[in-house]
Scaffold this motif. Structure first.
Motif, PDB file in Angstrom:
ATOM      1  N   ASP A 128       0.788  -1.269   0.131  1.00  0.00           N
ATOM      2  CA  ASP A 128       0.038  -0.068   0.076  1.00  0.00           C
ATOM      3  C   ASP A 128       0.872   1.103  -0.051  1.00  0.00           C
ATOM      4  O   ASP A 128       0.775   2.162  -0.677  1.00  0.00           O
ATOM      5  N   TRP A 132       0.868   4.226  -2.699  1.00  0.00           N
ATOM      6  CA  TRP A 132       0.289   5.642  -2.317  1.00  0.00           C
ATOM      7  C   TRP A 132       1.606   6.602  -2.772  1.00  0.00           C
ATOM      8  O   TRP A 132       1.105   7.711  -2.604  1.00  0.00           O
ATOM      9  N   TYR A 160      -6.495  -4.608  -6.074  1.00  0.00           N
ATOM     10  CA  TYR A 160      -7.279  -3.308  -5.575  1.00  0.00           C
ATOM     11  C   TYR A 160      -8.293  -2.719  -6.835  1.00  0.00           C
ATOM     12  O   TYR A 160      -8.333  -3.490  -7.754  1.00  0.00           O
ATOM     13  N   TRP A 164      -8.935   2.620  -5.672  1.00  0.00           N
ATOM     14  CA  TRP A 164      -8.271   2.540  -4.336  1.00  0.00           C
ATOM     15  C   TRP A 164      -7.275   4.056  -4.183  1.00  0.00           C
ATOM     16  O   TRP A 164      -6.756   4.248  -4.915  1.00  0.00           O
ATOM     17  N   PHE A 170      -4.128   7.900   3.714  1.00  0.00           N
ATOM     18  CA  PHE A 170      -3.243   6.816   3.921  1.00  0.00           C
ATOM     19  C   PHE A 170      -2.242   7.222   4.965  1.00  0.00           C
ATOM     20  O   PHE A 170      -1.605   8.303   4.803  1.00  0.00           O
TER      21      PHE A 170
END
Length: 176
Positions: A128, A132, A160, A164, A170
């Motif tokens: 992730d 991100w 995903y 997403w 995040f």
């Protein structure tokens, strides 16, 4: 002189952060994405490993690799990869006196950051984080807008949804 100790574990999965030597306003990695991809291909042929996730940013990259079961040497792979990429570029970068004395180029930072992935949750959080990263750095507003990322592969696999990260939240920080 500081001694750096690295952990080596056969067949392990690792998160890496690798930076250019001159990061400020540097877009070399995306400007030269094809030679970077070629460097990865060549190193993987000689020293196999799996790339589980990756994002190439203008001045750094993050990735997760899994090494073969009997192999511990990610350092040789990074050394070869950095060298292969550097040799593909014309000379002309600023080179410090210490690098000059060792006949080194001034493309990459000498060191890189590693983290041994310990379990599935740790793996998921780092994947992730990787995906991100372009949003975190303000390069794009949505994860799906950054082309130099394994995010698109994960979308094709159904891991995903295409949207997403669109909520803009995040909060995990990995090595940078």
């Amino acid at each position: 002189m500081t001694q750096y100790r690295r952990v080596y574990a056969p067949g392990a999965t690792w998160f890496f952060t690798v930076n250019l030597a001159e990061r400020k306003r540097n877009t070399l990695l995306v400007d030269k994405i094809d030679p970077l991809r070629q460097a990865f291909r060549k190193v993987k042929q000689r020293h196999p490993f799996d790339i589980n996730a990756i994002v190439v940013m203008p001045d750094h990259l993050h990735c997760i690799w899994t090494l073969p079961e009997v192999d511990t040497d990610y350092s040789i792979r990074w050394n070869l990869l950095k060298g292969q990429f550097s040799r593909s570029l014309e000379k002309g970068e600023r080179i410090s006196a210490s690098r000059m004395s060792k006949r080194e180029r001034g493309i990459w930072q000498r060191r890189f950051w590693t983290h041994l992935i310990t379990d599935q949750e740790d793996f998921n959080r780092h994947v992730d984080y990787i995906h991100w990263n372009p949003v975190k750095h303000g390069i794009v507003k949505q994860v799906a807008d950054w082309p130099y990322s394994s995010f698109h592969h994960y979308v094709r696999l159904g891991v995903y949804p295409e949207t997403w990260g669109h909520n803009g939240k995040f909060d995990f920080e990995a090595g940078e």
